[in-house]
Design an enzyme around this catalytic site. Sequence first.
Site, mmCIF file in Angstrom:
data_model
loop_
_atom_site.group_PDB
_atom_site.id
_atom_site.type_symbol
_atom_site.label_atom_id
_atom_site.label_comp_id
_atom_site.label_asym_id
_atom_site.label_seq_id
_atom_site.Cartn_x
_atom_site.Cartn_y
_atom_site.Cartn_z
ATOM 1 N N GLY A 69 18.947 32.634 5.813
ATOM 2 C CA GLY A 69 19.225 34.030 6.114
ATOM 3 C C GLY A 69 19.560 34.220 7.581
ATOM 4 N N CYS A 325 7.865 34.873 10.985
ATOM 5 C CA CYS A 325 8.774 34.190 11.909
ATOM 6 C C CYS A 325 8.277 34.265 13.347
ATOM 7 C CB CYS A 325 10.173 34.804 11.826
ATOM 8 S SG CYS A 325 10.970 34.586 10.223
#
Length: 384
Positions: A69, A325
């Site tokens: 992504g 993340c």
Amino acid sequence: MIYFDNSATTQIYPESLDTFDKVATQIWGNPSSLHKMGDRSHQLLEASRKQIANLLGVKQDEIFFTSSGSESDNWAIKGTALAKKDFGNHIITSSIEHAGVANSVRALEKQGFRVTMLPVDKTGRINPEDLKAALDRETILVSIMGVNNEIGSIQPIKEVSEILADYPNVTFHVDNVQALGKNIWDEVFTPRVDLMSLSAHKFHAPRGVGILYKKEGKMIDPLIDGGGQEKGLRSSTENLAGIAATAKAMRLYLEDEKKNAEKELAVKTKIINYLKDKPGLHIFSPINDNFVPSILCLGMEGIRGETLVHTLESKDIFVSTTSACSSRSGIESGTLNSMKVPDDIATGAIRLSFDPSNTVEEAVQFIEVFDKIYNHFAKINHLK
């Protein structure tokens, strides 16, 4: 074990893993090779592309495969900026984008592009009127995520699309990594969207596969030069086993979106009903039409988020501090900061993210464990 970290990554479907194994061991030819093994691989690659396009309701030639992504976001942002730099240098995005978008935009800003970061309100949503005011003759790109990855707020993509209908030369990118399969697709993917990013491991497919939808005829430059794969726009030998497994996983994931969303909502509702009256607890992902049922972000006064994560981990319950993340690198929640949440509360935030495989029974177990943790820290911090 209770896994409430599905927005970070999901467990691969057994059927998807089986597809991966079969393709990796039986169809290992390079799709670009001219011999029959290469031809067989090419046919499977295009069959996978067609299946994904059909599931998304787009054309086969509008689907491009990447490695993640984040790569799809980078390509959408930087590729558009490079392709359209002679027409303008203004980019509009929001202050709560995933790092794949936010850091791409910051990199372009260093190269002389002008960037407008739209603010969000206390619910983590942009105001479409702010977008309208920011648009000018130099605007070449607007990038707004469909669903925020930290609190689950659904952005007003329909309203943005209506505004951009009057600006046909402005490319519109949507990061929909957290939006697929949440029974909101019509809200976050409109005919006005030109570019759209997805990530396979968010819907029970293998890591290492991303998808970029590029509307037919839209300008974008390649970021990776090489052998000319993906119509010359994204060179690199395709991850055929991963792509075929992704097509299988997407089909399974989208089989019953409404029922799956109801399962996630039941888990979220059970936990929120327990949390909502607790002193010192703050819920940033309420239950309403502006939030997906799969994400629940909460903060507790007097304790850092990573402490809560590791305390729950010791009880075999797995969650994240906002975005996974940024968790390991110690970056605090940009979304909560943009929402003007005080630092002492934002640093105590954790994110629970659900999947249709999660159950109300797991929610009950979570509550039993969390209640003991809450009572312990509430007593220390005089929250009661």
